[in-house]
Design an enzyme around this catalytic site. Sequence first.
Site, PDB file in Angstrom:
ATOM      1  N   HIS A 307       0.856  -1.186   0.000  1.00 45.61           N
ATOM      2  CA  HIS A 307       0.000   0.000   0.000  1.00 45.61           C
ATOM      3  C   HIS A 307       0.891   1.235   0.000  1.00 45.61           C
ATOM      4  O   HIS A 307       1.967   1.233   0.587  1.00 45.61           O
ATOM      5  CB  HIS A 307      -0.891   0.015   1.263  1.00 45.61           C
ATOM      6  CG  HIS A 307      -2.047   0.935   1.149  1.00 45.61           C
ATOM      7  ND1 HIS A 307      -1.955   2.271   1.430  1.00 45.61           N
ATOM      8  CD2 HIS A 307      -3.316   0.725   0.748  1.00 45.61           C
ATOM      9  CE1 HIS A 307      -3.123   2.841   1.236  1.00 45.61           C
ATOM     10  NE2 HIS A 307      -3.976   1.927   0.815  1.00 45.61           N
ATOM     11  N   ASP A 364      -8.050  -5.029  -0.266  1.00 49.07           N
ATOM     12  CA  ASP A 364      -8.528  -5.870  -1.379  1.00 49.07           C
ATOM     13  C   ASP A 364      -8.208  -7.345  -1.183  1.00 49.07           C
ATOM     14  O   ASP A 364      -8.697  -8.190  -1.924  1.00 49.07           O
ATOM     15  CB  ASP A 364      -7.898  -5.378  -2.695  1.00 49.07           C
ATOM     16  CG  ASP A 364      -8.384  -3.983  -3.035  1.00 49.07           C
ATOM     17  OD1 ASP A 364      -7.555  -3.067  -3.144  1.00 49.07           O
ATOM     18  OD2 ASP A 364      -9.618  -3.808  -3.114  1.00 49.07           O
TER      19      ASP A 364
HETATM   20  C1  SDX Z   1      -6.125   0.267  -2.990  1.00 43.81           C
HETATM   21  O1  SDX Z   1      -4.271   4.739  -1.878  1.00 43.81           O
HETATM   22  C2  SDX Z   1      -5.244   4.114  -1.304  1.00 43.81           C
HETATM   23  O2  SDX Z   1      -5.667   4.477  -0.237  1.00 43.81           O
HETATM   24  C3  SDX Z   1      -5.818   2.926  -2.106  1.00 43.81           C
HETATM   25  C4  SDX Z   1      -6.875   2.094  -1.401  1.00 43.81           C
HETATM   26  C5  SDX Z   1      -8.133   2.879  -1.146  1.00 43.81           C
HETATM   27  O3  SDX Z   1      -8.873   2.520  -0.220  1.00 43.81           O
HETATM   28  O4  SDX Z   1      -8.432   3.805  -1.978  1.00 43.81           O
HETATM   29  O5  SDX Z   1      -6.372   1.599  -0.176  1.00 43.81           O
HETATM   30  C6  SDX Z   1      -7.289   0.894  -2.294  1.00 43.81           C
HETATM   31  O6  SDX Z   1      -5.842   0.638  -4.100  1.00 43.81           O
HETATM   32  C7  SDX Z   1      -5.294  -0.759  -2.255  1.00 43.81           C
HETATM   33  C8  SDX Z   1      -4.061  -1.239  -3.095  1.00 43.81           C
HETATM   34  C9  SDX Z   1      -4.557  -2.308  -4.071  1.00 43.81           C
HETATM   35  N1  SDX Z   1      -3.504  -2.658  -5.040  1.00 43.81           N
HETATM   36  C10 SDX Z   1      -2.881  -3.857  -4.967  1.00 43.81           C
HETATM   37  O7  SDX Z   1      -3.077  -4.704  -4.095  1.00 43.81           O
HETATM   38  C11 SDX Z   1      -1.897  -4.097  -6.114  1.00 43.81           C
HETATM   39  C12 SDX Z   1      -0.598  -4.715  -5.565  1.00 43.81           C
HETATM   40  N2  SDX Z   1       0.102  -3.673  -4.789  1.00 43.81           N
HETATM   41  C13 SDX Z   1       1.129  -2.922  -5.466  1.00 43.81           C
HETATM   42  O8  SDX Z   1       0.962  -2.734  -6.840  1.00 43.81           O
HETATM   43  C14 SDX Z   1       1.627  -1.710  -4.662  1.00 43.81           C
HETATM   44  O9  SDX Z   1       1.866  -2.153  -3.398  1.00 43.81           O
HETATM   45  C15 SDX Z   1       0.786  -0.458  -4.612  1.00 43.81           C
HETATM   46  C16 SDX Z   1       0.417   0.022  -5.969  1.00 43.81           C
HETATM   47  C17 SDX Z   1      -0.447  -0.679  -3.809  1.00 43.81           C
HETATM   48  C18 SDX Z   1       1.633   0.618  -3.902  1.00 43.81           C
HETATM   49  O10 SDX Z   1       2.688   0.893  -4.732  1.00 43.81           O
HETATM   50  P1  SDX Z   1       3.803   2.002  -4.348  1.00 43.81           P
HETATM   51  O11 SDX Z   1       3.468   2.699  -3.071  1.00 43.81           O
HETATM   52  O12 SDX Z   1       4.043   2.840  -5.565  1.00 43.81           O
HETATM   53  O13 SDX Z   1       5.030   1.132  -3.989  1.00 43.81           O
HETATM   54  P2  SDX Z   1       6.119   0.684  -5.033  1.00 43.81           P
HETATM   55  O14 SDX Z   1       5.430   0.174  -6.270  1.00 43.81           O
HETATM   56  O15 SDX Z   1       7.125   1.775  -5.163  1.00 43.81           O
HETATM   57  O16 SDX Z   1       6.764  -0.581  -4.286  1.00 43.81           O
HETATM   58  C19 SDX Z   1       7.820  -0.422  -3.340  1.00 43.81           C
HETATM   59  C20 SDX Z   1       8.581  -1.758  -3.400  1.00 43.81           C
HETATM   60  C21 SDX Z   1       9.030  -2.110  -4.810  1.00 43.81           C
HETATM   61  O17 SDX Z   1      10.171  -2.956  -4.715  1.00 43.81           O
HETATM   62  P3  SDX Z   1      11.662  -2.254  -4.828  1.00 43.81           P
HETATM   63  O18 SDX Z   1      11.642  -1.483  -6.147  1.00 43.81           O
HETATM   64  O19 SDX Z   1      11.775  -1.364  -3.602  1.00 43.81           O
HETATM   65  O20 SDX Z   1      12.602  -3.449  -4.826  1.00 43.81           O
HETATM   66  O21 SDX Z   1       7.705  -2.824  -2.984  1.00 43.81           O
HETATM   67  C22 SDX Z   1       7.518  -3.724  -4.081  1.00 43.81           C
HETATM   68  C23 SDX Z   1       7.902  -2.974  -5.336  1.00 43.81           C
HETATM   69  O22 SDX Z   1       8.324  -3.871  -6.364  1.00 43.81           O
HETATM   70  N3  SDX Z   1       6.109  -4.089  -4.088  1.00 43.81           N
HETATM   71  C24 SDX Z   1       5.628  -5.324  -4.332  1.00 43.81           C
HETATM   72  C25 SDX Z   1       4.241  -5.231  -4.173  1.00 43.81           C
HETATM   73  N4  SDX Z   1       3.908  -3.971  -3.858  1.00 43.81           N
HETATM   74  C26 SDX Z   1       5.055  -3.264  -3.809  1.00 43.81           C
HETATM   75  N5  SDX Z   1       6.250  -6.481  -4.665  1.00 43.81           N
HETATM   76  C27 SDX Z   1       5.452  -7.567  -4.843  1.00 43.81           C
HETATM   77  N6  SDX Z   1       4.108  -7.554  -4.701  1.00 43.81           N
HETATM   78  C28 SDX Z   1       3.467  -6.406  -4.371  1.00 43.81           C
HETATM   79  N7  SDX Z   1       2.154  -6.387  -4.240  1.00 43.81           N
END
Ligand code: SDX
Length: 428
Positions: A307, A364
């Site tokens: 998140h 989710d």
């Molecule tokens: C919602 O914003 C809100 O409040 C949203 C929400 C709401 O109520 O409105 O809460 C609803 O959208 C919840 C989130 C649902 N999405 C998912 O579950 C999709 C999977 N999650 C990711 O795509 C990700 O965690 C995000 C999009 C939710 C957050 O992404 P960020 O904050 O941009 O973080 P990032 O992509 O920069 O990740 C940081 C690190 C990275 O690795 P490094 O580059 O540091 O090595 O964490 C890793 C990412 O690769 N990472 C994951 C991951 N999420 C982040 N690796 C594997 N699986 C994941 N799910």
Amino acid sequence: MADNKVTLNYEGKSFDYPIIESTMGDRGFDISKLRDQTGLITLDLGYKNTGATLSDITYLDGDKGELYYRGYPIEQIAEKSNFTEVMYLLLQGELPNQDQFAKFEGNIKSYNYVAEEMKKIIDAFPRSAHPMGVLSSLTSALTAFNPKAVDVSSKEDMDNAAVMLIAKFAHLCAWTYRKKQGLPLNHGDNSLNYVENFYRMTFRMPNDKFEMNPTVVSALDKLLILHADHEQNCSTSTVRMVGSAHTGLFASISAGVSALWGPLHGGANQAVIEMLEMIEKDGGDVAKYVEKAKNKDDNFRLMGFGHRVYKNFDPRAKIIKKAADDILDALGIEDKALDIAMQLERVALEDPYFVERKLYPNVDFYSGIIYRALGIPTEMFTVMFALGRLPGWISQWKEMRLHGDPIGRPRQVYQGAAVRDYVDMNAR
Ligand code: SDX
């Protein structure tokens, strides 16, 4: 004593920027004069460190995993309130008394007839259309049938437009489901409350008596409460951005529906179940998929994990996980997907990759388990999220307009071609 300003030193000069205090959590410093004074702008991809507005509606503490609607903890709201009351709280800022609640509920019921012509629009869609695309189109189309709700500027007119949209949006969500299932589109029953009415419009079979299941209604009500608002998330920021141009409420919400559709945002609840089904089909090898999620060369992500703000358990995930257990027990359903989800959670929360990045289950991760237990098809999960988030979107749109926020127009750091002269085709 905390500092009340931030000082920036640049090219031999010092520039002070005032601190903006917060009731809880992040203090900000106001850089509205930064470019005039220094010629500089900030760069913050994805606005991870940038406050876009001042708000009184929702606060979440990502480090502690806490969420508050108008100061009330989500755990108390989820346990003691109901979705209609939460809609009032988000829109008006206070919990309603008996009379206020009755008036609000009555106003919703007075608006919850949707023009028959809207059925012609939904008929034009193929049954294969994704419900979120249908919902976004229908929401925008409502503008055509309710022109008075378009150009609103007073609080009273905004509250009217809000109630009108809240009343009709539940129909549109139910109708997107009925369209997908090839079922007739029906109108509501004002003897029911908001969530009962939505449930009956969605699931009533034309050739059978409808049995209202209080366990299902209670689970739906709780899910809608938990999705109702969440600060300046992607879809809410979209609603605010579109609304900042003084675009009407319905069109602004239609844009929010489209933003929520994305699999990184609200579309994740559908992606979670598809992921769990894929793991189950692949023999339930949870460790294999955790490894895939960690592999930078593999674009697989653990959907429902991570998140932007929560660096602890999403408090909504905890409540939904308990509700998932309860509803499966109550309905006597065994769901392999829930077993796989719990294994996935256990393996991921012990894995250094997820621990170091503070990746926890989000809202989710478990919601799809409940929706599936309630007989809601996977493609409808994000529509359910939209129905829950509607009062939050509207409240944030209303706050943006009443605060008089300026039209949103971010700047950029340009890294394209420097100035050059046009070259005629025959000389290229
Ligand atoms: C919602 O914003 C809100 O409040 C949203 C929400 C709401 O109520 O409105 O809460 C609803 O959208 C919840 C989130 C649902 N999405 C998912 O579950 C999709 C999977 N999650 C990711 O795509 C990700 O965690 C995000 C999009 C939710 C957050 O992404 P960020 O904050 O941009 O973080 P990032 O992509 O920069 O990740 C940081 C690190 C990275 O690795 P490094 O580059 O540091 O090595 O964490 C890793 C990412 O690769 N990472 C994951 C991951 N999420 C982040 N690796 C594997 N699986 C994941 N799910």
